[in-house]
Scaffold this motif. Structure first.
Motif, PDB file in Angstrom:
ATOM      1  N   ASP A  70       0.891  -1.052  -0.176  1.00  0.00           N
ATOM      2  CA  ASP A  70       0.112  -0.038  -0.056  1.00  0.00           C
ATOM      3  C   ASP A  70       0.856   1.261  -0.040  1.00  0.00           C
ATOM      4  OD1 ASP A  70      -2.313   1.623   0.399  1.00  0.00           O
ATOM      5  OD2 ASP A  70      -1.761   1.548   2.648  1.00  0.00           O
ATOM      6  N   PHE A  71       0.368   2.298  -0.843  1.00  0.00           N
ATOM      7  CA  PHE A  71       1.664   3.084  -1.078  1.00  0.00           C
ATOM      8  C   PHE A  71       0.799   4.457  -0.574  1.00  0.00           C
ATOM      9  CE2 PHE A  71       3.527   0.646  -4.260  1.00  0.00           C
ATOM     10  CZ  PHE A  71       4.777   0.785  -3.470  1.00  0.00           C
ATOM     11  N   THR A  72       1.325   5.199  -0.095  1.00  0.00           N
ATOM     12  CA  THR A  72       0.573   6.683   0.716  1.00  0.00           C
ATOM     13  C   THR A  72       1.230   7.416   0.583  1.00  0.00           C
ATOM     14  OG1 THR A  72       1.252   6.168   2.758  1.00  0.00           O
ATOM     15  CG2 THR A  72      -1.035   5.061   2.202  1.00  0.00           C
ATOM     16  N   ASP A  73       1.258   8.864   0.113  1.00  0.00           N
ATOM     17  CA  ASP A  73       1.766   9.798   0.567  1.00  0.00           C
ATOM     18  C   ASP A  73       1.908  10.570   1.564  1.00  0.00           C
ATOM     19  OD1 ASP A  73       1.526  10.609  -2.336  1.00  0.00           O
ATOM     20  OD2 ASP A  73      -0.220  11.394  -2.384  1.00  0.00           O
ATOM     21  N   LEU A  74       3.222  11.155   1.571  1.00  0.00           N
ATOM     22  CA  LEU A  74       3.703  11.547   3.048  1.00  0.00           C
ATOM     23  C   LEU A  74       2.550  12.658   3.587  1.00  0.00           C
ATOM     24  CD1 LEU A  74       7.513  12.188   2.565  1.00  0.00           C
ATOM     25  CD2 LEU A  74       6.098  10.119   2.886  1.00  0.00           C
ATOM     26  N   VAL A 132      15.709  11.142  -5.359  1.00  0.00           N
ATOM     27  CA  VAL A 132      13.970  12.041  -5.952  1.00  0.00           C
ATOM     28  C   VAL A 132      14.329  13.367  -7.108  1.00  0.00           C
ATOM     29  CG1 VAL A 132      12.582  14.161  -5.036  1.00  0.00           C
ATOM     30  CG2 VAL A 132      13.216  11.792  -3.879  1.00  0.00           C
ATOM     31  N   LYS A 133      15.911  13.907  -5.919  1.00  0.00           N
ATOM     32  CA  LYS A 133      16.291  14.964  -7.354  1.00  0.00           C
ATOM     33  C   LYS A 133      17.040  14.701  -8.607  1.00  0.00           C
ATOM     34  CE  LYS A 133      19.008  17.482  -4.956  1.00  0.00           C
ATOM     35  NZ  LYS A 133      19.904  17.634  -3.852  1.00  0.00           N
ATOM     36  N   THR A 134      17.762  13.723  -8.435  1.00  0.00           N
ATOM     37  CA  THR A 134      18.149  12.391 -10.032  1.00  0.00           C
ATOM     38  C   THR A 134      17.075  12.097 -10.500  1.00  0.00           C
ATOM     39  OG1 THR A 134      19.837  12.667  -8.558  1.00  0.00           O
ATOM     40  CG2 THR A 134      20.421  11.449 -10.123  1.00  0.00           C
ATOM     41  N   TYR A 135      16.850  11.255 -10.746  1.00  0.00           N
ATOM     42  CA  TYR A 135      15.865  10.170 -10.850  1.00  0.00           C
ATOM     43  C   TYR A 135      13.917  10.670 -10.893  1.00  0.00           C
ATOM     44  CZ  TYR A 135      19.845   8.286 -10.552  1.00  0.00           C
ATOM     45  OH  TYR A 135      21.050   7.615 -10.821  1.00  0.00           O
ATOM     46  N   LYS A 136      13.865  11.688 -10.228  1.00  0.00           N
ATOM     47  CA  LYS A 136      12.591  11.738 -10.495  1.00  0.00           C
ATOM     48  C   LYS A 136      11.617  11.569  -9.584  1.00  0.00           C
ATOM     49  CE  LYS A 136      13.106  15.754 -14.847  1.00  0.00           C
ATOM     50  NZ  LYS A 136      14.567  15.537 -14.128  1.00  0.00           N
ATOM     51  N   MET A 137      11.947  10.280  -8.560  1.00  0.00           N
ATOM     52  CA  MET A 137      11.374   9.664  -8.112  1.00  0.00           C
ATOM     53  C   MET A 137      10.116  10.545  -6.690  1.00  0.00           C
ATOM     54  SD  MET A 137      14.138   6.649  -7.505  1.00  0.00           S
ATOM     55  CE  MET A 137      12.605   5.382  -6.842  1.00  0.00           C
ATOM     56  N   LYS A 138       9.479   9.381  -5.855  1.00  0.00           N
ATOM     57  CA  LYS A 138       9.018  10.422  -4.786  1.00  0.00           C
ATOM     58  C   LYS A 138       8.533  10.047  -3.584  1.00  0.00           C
ATOM     59  CE  LYS A 138       3.932   9.732  -4.790  1.00  0.00           C
ATOM     60  NZ  LYS A 138       3.045  10.608  -5.141  1.00  0.00           N
ATOM     61  N   TRP A 139       9.061  10.231  -3.024  1.00  0.00           N
ATOM     62  CA  TRP A 139       8.751  10.125  -1.694  1.00  0.00           C
ATOM     63  C   TRP A 139       7.717   9.451  -0.950  1.00  0.00           C
ATOM     64  CZ3 TRP A 139      12.503   8.989   1.776  1.00  0.00           C
ATOM     65  CH2 TRP A 139      13.964   9.298   1.600  1.00  0.00           C
ATOM     66  N   THR A 140       6.750   8.393  -0.819  1.00  0.00           N
ATOM     67  CA  THR A 140       5.933   7.692   0.170  1.00  0.00           C
ATOM     68  C   THR A 140       6.198   6.982   0.776  1.00  0.00           C
ATOM     69  OG1 THR A 140       4.350   6.464  -0.807  1.00  0.00           O
ATOM     70  CG2 THR A 140       6.584   6.018  -1.466  1.00  0.00           C
ATOM     71  N   ILE A 141       5.476   6.511   0.825  1.00  0.00           N
ATOM     72  CA  ILE A 141       4.850   5.984   3.077  1.00  0.00           C
ATOM     73  C   ILE A 141       4.814   4.544   2.394  1.00  0.00           C
ATOM     74  CG2 ILE A 141       4.093   4.569   4.653  1.00  0.00           C
ATOM     75  CD1 ILE A 141       5.838   7.375   5.070  1.00  0.00           C
ATOM     76  N   VAL A 142       5.278   3.306   1.719  1.00  0.00           N
ATOM     77  CA  VAL A 142       5.287   1.833   1.604  1.00  0.00           C
ATOM     78  C   VAL A 142       4.432   1.035   2.502  1.00  0.00           C
ATOM     79  CG1 VAL A 142       5.734   0.221  -0.052  1.00  0.00           C
ATOM     80  CG2 VAL A 142       6.350   1.844  -0.368  1.00  0.00           C
ATOM     81  N   ALA A 147       9.787   4.771   1.247  1.00  0.00           N
ATOM     82  CA  ALA A 147      10.627   4.934  -0.080  1.00  0.00           C
ATOM     83  C   ALA A 147      10.049   5.935  -1.196  1.00  0.00           C
ATOM     84  CB  ALA A 147       9.384   3.959  -0.936  1.00  0.00           C
ATOM     85  N   THR A 148      11.469   5.680  -1.856  1.00  0.00           N
ATOM     86  CA  THR A 148      11.379   7.123  -2.697  1.00  0.00           C
ATOM     87  C   THR A 148      10.503   6.047  -4.030  1.00  0.00           C
ATOM     88  OG1 THR A 148      13.651   6.086  -3.780  1.00  0.00           O
ATOM     89  CG2 THR A 148      13.107   8.179  -2.562  1.00  0.00           C
ATOM     90  N   THR A 149       9.655   6.529  -5.438  1.00  0.00           N
ATOM     91  CA  THR A 149       8.884   5.024  -5.710  1.00  0.00           C
ATOM     92  C   THR A 149       9.041   6.085  -7.098  1.00  0.00           C
ATOM     93  OG1 THR A 149       7.164   4.051  -6.729  1.00  0.00           O
ATOM     94  CG2 THR A 149       7.095   6.622  -4.791  1.00  0.00           C
ATOM     95  N   ILE A 150       8.861   5.247  -8.546  1.00  0.00           N
ATOM     96  CA  ILE A 150       8.320   6.364  -9.302  1.00  0.00           C
ATOM     97  C   ILE A 150       7.067   5.461  -9.782  1.00  0.00           C
ATOM     98  CG2 ILE A 150       8.571   6.833 -12.039  1.00  0.00           C
ATOM     99  CD1 ILE A 150      11.427   6.711 -11.380  1.00  0.00           C
ATOM    100  N   SER A 171      10.553   1.206  -7.336  1.00  0.00           N
ATOM    101  CA  SER A 171      10.268   1.799  -5.235  1.00  0.00           C
ATOM    102  C   SER A 171      12.034   1.026  -4.696  1.00  0.00           C
ATOM    103  CB  SER A 171       9.547   0.855  -4.859  1.00  0.00           C
ATOM    104  OG  SER A 171       8.033   1.125  -5.021  1.00  0.00           O
ATOM    105  N   ASN A 172      12.458   2.400  -3.880  1.00  0.00           N
ATOM    106  CA  ASN A 172      13.505   1.987  -3.523  1.00  0.00           C
ATOM    107  C   ASN A 172      13.822   2.026  -1.520  1.00  0.00           C
ATOM    108  OD1 ASN A 172      15.088   0.961  -5.705  1.00  0.00           O
ATOM    109  ND2 ASN A 172      15.581   3.660  -5.858  1.00  0.00           N
ATOM    110  N   PHE A 173      14.349   1.487  -0.985  1.00  0.00           N
ATOM    111  CA  PHE A 173      13.585   2.146   0.099  1.00  0.00           C
ATOM    112  C   PHE A 173      14.993   2.739   1.283  1.00  0.00           C
ATOM    113  CE2 PHE A 173      11.741  -1.157  -0.878  1.00  0.00           C
ATOM    114  CZ  PHE A 173       9.480  -1.069  -0.202  1.00  0.00           C
ATOM    115  N   PRO A 174      15.575   3.825   0.815  1.00  0.00           N
ATOM    116  CA  PRO A 174      17.071   4.378   1.078  1.00  0.00           C
ATOM    117  C   PRO A 174      17.260   4.582   2.630  1.00  0.00           C
ATOM    118  CG  PRO A 174      15.428   5.986   0.154  1.00  0.00           C
ATOM    119  CD  PRO A 174      14.432   4.867  -0.053  1.00  0.00           C
ATOM    120  N   LEU A 175      16.448   4.022   3.560  1.00  0.00           N
ATOM    121  CA  LEU A 175      16.529   4.107   4.620  1.00  0.00           C
ATOM    122  C   LEU A 175      16.854   3.069   4.968  1.00  0.00           C
ATOM    123  CD1 LEU A 175      14.723   6.891   4.429  1.00  0.00           C
ATOM    124  CD2 LEU A 175      14.810   6.270   7.379  1.00  0.00           C
TER     125      LEU A 175
END
Length: 177
Positions: free
Chosen positions: A38-42, A112-122, A131-134, A140-144
């Motif tokens: 489930d992907f939700t906006d921050l 987010v800046k380089t690949y135009k991904m967006k922050w989201t909560i998964v 997560a950062t996602t397109i 999706s990536n999980f940077p933390l």
């Protein structure tokens, strides 16, 4: 039947090598069962967490990487900080959790800046994570979590590899569209 990600073993992976931006990348791939995510906006509190974590990252970067700041860092800058942490975490006046949050958020912000991904909560059966996602590429990536693994497994150059692999994946997924 596909295994869940948590059930994969080393023999389920295929090891690959490629070149991205003149740098060799080594990675492994495996197919796992698709689990519902489930992907939700921050929300406001989560956006503030990102903002404050980036401010903390700026302080750590400036202190430990001369001539670098939150305005000009790269994944290599962050990998160098992880190497310093892994060599002697007492050089840092912060907890491991704080280090993971700040460096992980900085890595996510780079994506987010380089690949135009967006922050989201998964949220999935394993829990909830930043997560950062397109979304349109289902990428999706999980940077933390990437920083946690780099510390736990003493990985070197891990974030740079993830960045280059992401760049490669975006190119391949866009070709398929």
């Amino acid at each position: 039947m596909d295994k869940k990600y948590s059930e994969l073993t080393e023999k389920d992976y295929e090891h690959k090598v490629d070149t991205v931006d003149g740098e060799e990348i080594y990675f492994k791939t495996a197919v796992s069962a698709s689990i519902p995510q489930d992907f939700t906006d921050l929300d406001t509190a989560q956006k503030l967490f990102i903002k404050h974590s980036l401010e903390g990252a700026d302080t750590l970067i400036r202190k430990h990487q001369p001539n670098s700041s939150i305005d000009n860092y790269t994944p290599q800058t962050l990998d160098s900080l992880i190497d310093l942490w892994n060599a002697d975490s007492t050089q840092f006046t912060c907890s491991e959790n704080y280090f993971v949050n700040t460096i992980g958020t900085a890595f996510g912000q780079f994506m987010v800046k380089t690949y135009k991904m967006k922050w989201t909560i998964v949220t999935d059966e394993y829990g909830t994570d930043y997560a950062t996602t397109i979304p349109e590429l289902r990428l999706s990536n999980f940077p933390l979590n990437s920083v946690v693994k780099a510390i736990e497994q003493k990985r070197e150059g891990s974030l740079q590899q993830i960045s280059l692999i992401t760049k490669r994946q975006i190119g391949e997924l866009k070709k398929e569209k």
